[in-house]
Design a protein around this motif. Structure first.
Motif, mmCIF file in Angstrom:
data_model
loop_
_atom_site.group_PDB
_atom_site.id
_atom_site.type_symbol
_atom_site.label_atom_id
_atom_site.label_comp_id
_atom_site.label_asym_id
_atom_site.label_seq_id
_atom_site.Cartn_x
_atom_site.Cartn_y
_atom_site.Cartn_z
ATOM 1 N N LEU A 193 0.867 -1.182 0.000
ATOM 2 C CA LEU A 193 0.000 0.000 0.000
ATOM 3 C C LEU A 193 0.903 1.230 0.000
ATOM 4 O O LEU A 193 1.738 1.379 0.883
ATOM 5 C CB LEU A 193 -0.886 0.026 1.251
ATOM 6 N N TYR A 194 0.740 2.062 -0.996
ATOM 7 C CA TYR A 194 1.613 3.234 -1.082
ATOM 8 C C TYR A 194 1.006 4.392 -0.266
ATOM 9 O O TYR A 194 -0.196 4.386 0.056
ATOM 10 C CB TYR A 194 1.778 3.675 -2.538
ATOM 11 N N SER A 195 1.886 5.349 0.108
ATOM 12 C CA SER A 195 1.370 6.583 0.747
ATOM 13 C C SER A 195 1.309 7.651 -0.338
ATOM 14 O O SER A 195 1.917 7.512 -1.393
ATOM 15 C CB SER A 195 2.341 7.060 1.824
ATOM 16 N N LEU A 196 0.601 8.715 -0.005
ATOM 17 C CA LEU A 196 0.454 9.794 -0.981
ATOM 18 C C LEU A 196 1.289 10.995 -0.557
ATOM 19 O O LEU A 196 1.366 11.317 0.629
ATOM 20 C CB LEU A 196 -1.017 10.229 -1.060
ATOM 21 N N GLU A 197 1.891 11.651 -1.540
ATOM 22 C CA GLU A 197 2.565 12.916 -1.262
ATOM 23 C C GLU A 197 1.486 13.965 -0.945
ATOM 24 O O GLU A 197 0.390 13.904 -1.505
ATOM 25 C CB GLU A 197 3.339 13.343 -2.509
ATOM 26 N N SER A 217 -10.759 13.297 -9.210
ATOM 27 C CA SER A 217 -10.690 13.907 -7.865
ATOM 28 C C SER A 217 -11.634 13.141 -6.948
ATOM 29 O O SER A 217 -12.791 12.895 -7.316
ATOM 30 C CB SER A 217 -11.138 15.376 -7.936
ATOM 31 N N GLU A 218 -11.105 12.716 -5.788
ATOM 32 C CA GLU A 218 -11.915 11.931 -4.839
ATOM 33 C C GLU A 218 -11.736 12.515 -3.437
ATOM 34 O O GLU A 218 -10.644 12.977 -3.112
ATOM 35 C CB GLU A 218 -11.460 10.467 -4.847
ATOM 36 N N LEU A 219 -12.775 12.463 -2.640
ATOM 37 C CA LEU A 219 -12.638 12.966 -1.273
ATOM 38 C C LEU A 219 -11.720 12.040 -0.490
ATOM 39 O O LEU A 219 -11.799 10.817 -0.606
ATOM 40 C CB LEU A 219 -14.014 13.025 -0.602
ATOM 41 N N LYS A 220 -10.824 12.618 0.294
ATOM 42 C CA LYS A 220 -9.923 11.810 1.116
ATOM 43 C C LYS A 220 -10.639 11.533 2.442
ATOM 44 O O LYS A 220 -10.874 12.437 3.238
ATOM 45 C CB LYS A 220 -8.604 12.549 1.349
ATOM 46 N N ILE A 221 -10.968 10.267 2.667
ATOM 47 C CA ILE A 221 -11.772 9.883 3.832
ATOM 48 C C ILE A 221 -10.848 9.766 5.043
ATOM 49 O O ILE A 221 -9.795 9.136 4.964
ATOM 50 C CB ILE A 221 -12.465 8.515 3.589
ATOM 51 N N ASP A 222 -11.255 10.370 6.153
ATOM 52 C CA ASP A 222 -10.397 10.381 7.340
ATOM 53 C C ASP A 222 -10.726 9.171 8.204
ATOM 54 O O ASP A 222 -11.428 9.260 9.206
ATOM 55 C CB ASP A 222 -10.642 11.687 8.124
ATOM 56 N N GLY A 244 -9.180 0.384 0.439
ATOM 57 C CA GLY A 244 -10.191 1.403 0.695
ATOM 58 C C GLY A 244 -10.033 1.914 2.111
ATOM 59 O O GLY A 244 -9.043 1.613 2.776
ATOM 60 N N GLU A 245 -11.003 2.675 2.548
ATOM 61 C CA GLU A 245 -10.919 3.310 3.871
ATOM 62 C C GLU A 245 -12.102 2.865 4.728
ATOM 63 O O GLU A 245 -13.257 2.998 4.320
ATOM 64 C CB GLU A 245 -10.954 4.849 3.677
ATOM 65 N N ALA A 246 -11.768 2.272 5.890
ATOM 66 C CA ALA A 246 -12.819 1.970 6.875
ATOM 67 C C ALA A 246 -12.997 3.244 7.702
ATOM 68 O O ALA A 246 -12.003 3.905 8.036
ATOM 69 C CB ALA A 246 -12.383 0.818 7.765
ATOM 70 N N GLY A 248 -14.485 1.777 -0.993
ATOM 71 C CA GLY A 248 -13.375 1.222 -1.781
ATOM 72 C C GLY A 248 -12.853 2.289 -2.720
ATOM 73 O O GLY A 248 -13.599 3.147 -3.182
ATOM 74 N N TYR A 249 -11.495 2.247 -2.992
ATOM 75 C CA TYR A 249 -11.009 3.231 -3.948
ATOM 76 C C TYR A 249 -9.920 2.720 -4.889
ATOM 77 O O TYR A 249 -9.522 3.414 -5.811
ATOM 78 C CB TYR A 249 -10.520 4.533 -3.269
ATOM 79 N N THR A 250 -9.412 1.516 -4.639
ATOM 80 C CA THR A 250 -8.410 1.000 -5.573
ATOM 81 C C THR A 250 -8.624 -0.497 -5.768
ATOM 82 O O THR A 250 -9.038 -1.182 -4.831
ATOM 83 C CB THR A 250 -6.989 1.212 -5.017
ATOM 84 N N VAL A 295 -6.131 13.441 -5.686
ATOM 85 C CA VAL A 295 -6.158 13.694 -7.134
ATOM 86 C C VAL A 295 -5.267 12.663 -7.809
ATOM 87 O O VAL A 295 -4.107 12.497 -7.410
ATOM 88 C CB VAL A 295 -5.625 15.108 -7.458
ATOM 89 N N LYS A 296 -5.835 11.946 -8.770
ATOM 90 C CA LYS A 296 -5.054 10.922 -9.474
ATOM 91 C C LYS A 296 -5.157 11.154 -10.981
ATOM 92 O O LYS A 296 -6.220 11.548 -11.477
ATOM 93 C CB LYS A 296 -5.613 9.523 -9.176
ATOM 94 N N LEU A 297 -4.065 10.867 -11.689
ATOM 95 C CA LEU A 297 -4.175 10.824 -13.151
ATOM 96 C C LEU A 297 -4.947 9.551 -13.445
ATOM 97 O O LEU A 297 -4.613 8.486 -12.923
ATOM 98 C CB LEU A 297 -2.774 10.784 -13.780
HETATM 99 N N1 LIG Z 1 -2.876 6.543 1.048
HETATM 100 C C1 LIG Z 1 -3.600 6.428 -0.078
HETATM 101 O O1 LIG Z 1 -3.160 5.960 -1.095
HETATM 102 C C2 LIG Z 1 -5.025 6.906 -0.053
HETATM 103 C C3 LIG Z 1 -5.732 7.289 1.040
HETATM 104 C C4 LIG Z 1 -7.067 7.642 0.716
HETATM 105 C C5 LIG Z 1 -8.101 8.078 1.591
HETATM 106 N N2 LIG Z 1 -7.877 8.202 2.920
HETATM 107 N N3 LIG Z 1 -9.341 8.339 1.113
HETATM 108 C C6 LIG Z 1 -9.627 8.229 -0.202
HETATM 109 C C7 LIG Z 1 -8.639 7.820 -1.100
HETATM 110 C C8 LIG Z 1 -8.975 7.710 -2.534
HETATM 111 N N4 LIG Z 1 -10.236 7.987 -2.899
HETATM 112 O O2 LIG Z 1 -8.107 7.360 -3.320
HETATM 113 C C9 LIG Z 1 -7.365 7.522 -0.635
HETATM 114 S S1 LIG Z 1 -5.964 6.953 -1.481
#
Ligand SMILES: NC(=O)c1cc2c(N)ncc(C(N)=O)c2s1
Length: 329
Positions: A82-86, A115-120, A177-179, A229-231, A296-298
């Motif tokens: 699982l990668y982290s995001l910059e 563009s997707e909401l980042k779920i906390d 995905g995010e729980a 779910g997101y990936t 934000v993803k390409l």
């Molecule tokens: N660390 C990660 O790669 C991500 C973390 C999260 C997050 N907390 N919520 C939504 C997304 C998404 N929609 O892609 C991602 S992707």
């Protein structure tokens, strides 16, 4: 004529029915039967599985209530890390990211961003074998996490069996995905903890992570975690084999039976991404769950493949954060 024992036929029938009802209720938010009917069918299935233990299966709705406590969690290696995001903290840094990735590839005129909401919440790695959920793990350090399958099975919006029309060829599917804990549930849990004189959870993210690490999955079942779910990954095959873009991957996740956050948007320019970010800065405060940014993803998997990763992050994605805020009490 092959005789199928009536109890075998009935348990399969009940499982299908209850699964459809659970999907409709928790994922589509569109119930197809009265709660009383669901409970009656559920009790019948539970009785049959007690009477004929050999008929119980890992995707039976009866696993949703959790089992006796585990003594500890075993650590597991993620099939796909699982990668982290910059992070970016404002539009200028978003622009800088856009310039950066563009320098890595030949000039591109039109590109699609998702563009997707980042779920906390707390990240989850789910593994499905022939469409059946076989493992749920925490993110851990991205390479190894903890096996919390029993707890993950109690999250009603996570399918125990994928809705798989036409995808039977996919032996193994990895979903990330995010729980998360909906805000109402978070407040309720803290009120209960207040009454019990226990320490309160500081915010829904800690509450979700703390709940997922509960050894007693019956407690997890009562806490009503939810999931977006997101990936989607197919180990051993490049992702483009089942979807060519992140946008298609999100549609496929929905088709498979996952909840996908409905507020994702296809953007044709960074300006559009910036508009989405500004819109949700205030609008997100009306959502029933916490968010802390926009991802934000390409969209093109081919372009993602070309760009690859730095030491730590994918070059083709950025987390555009909002200023931290207090969790509601
Ligand atoms: N660390 C990660 O790669 C991500 C973390 C999260 C997050 N907390 N919520 C939504 C997304 C998404 N929609 O892609 C991602 S992707």
């Amino acid at each position: 004529m092959i005789q199928i024992k009536p109890e075998v036929k009935r348990t399969e029938e009940l499982r299908q029915l209850l699964q459809q009802a659970s999907y409709a209720y928790y994922v589509l938010d569109a119930p197809i039967m009265e709660d009383a009917v669901y409970d009656q069918l559920y009790r019948e299935l539970q009785q049959l599985e007690i009477q004929y233990p050999e008929l119980a299966t890992p995707d039976s709705p009866t696993v949703r209530v959790g089992e006796r406590p585990a003594t500890q969690f075993t650590s597991v290696r993620h099939n796909i890390p699982l990668y982290s995001l910059e992070n970016a903290f404002n539009i200028d840094e978003l622009q800088a990211w856009d310039q950066r990735w563009r320098r890595q590839v030949p000039k591109i005129d039109s590109v699609e961003y998702v563009s997707e909401l980042k779920i906390d919440g707390s990240a989850l790695a789910l593994t499905y074998q022939n469409g059946i959920l076989v493992r749920g793990a925490t993110r851990g350090d991205g390479v190894t996490g903890e096996d919390i399958t029993q707890n993950v099975r109690t999250i009603r919006s996570i399918p125990l069996r994928l809705n798989f029309e036409g995808l039977e060829i996919l032996e193994r599917v990895e979903v990330r995905g995010e729980a998360f804990l909906p805000l109402e549930v978070f407040k309720q849990i803290n009120q209960e903890r207040q009454k019990a004189g226990e320490q309160l959870f500081a915010n829904p993210r800690n509450a979700a992570a703390g709940t997922l690490r509960q050894l007693d999955s019956r407690i997890v079942a009562k806490r009503r975690l939810d999931f977006f779910g997101y990936t989607l990954h197919i180990p051993g095959r490049d992702d483009a084999s089942i979807a060519n873009t992140q946008w298609e991957a999100l549609e496929l996740l929905e088709k498979m039976g996952f909840r996908v956050n409905p507020n994702h948007k296809l953007c044709a320019s960074i300006a559009e991404v910036a508009k989405y970010y500004e819109y949700w800065d205030t609008e997100r405060l009306n959502l029933p769950y916490m968010t802390d940014g926009v991802v934000v993803k390409l969209s093109s998997f081919k372009l993602q493949e070309q760009l690859g990763f730095t030491q730590k992050f994918p070059r083709w994605a950025i987390a555009l954060k909002y200023p931290a805020e207090e969790a509601p009490t």
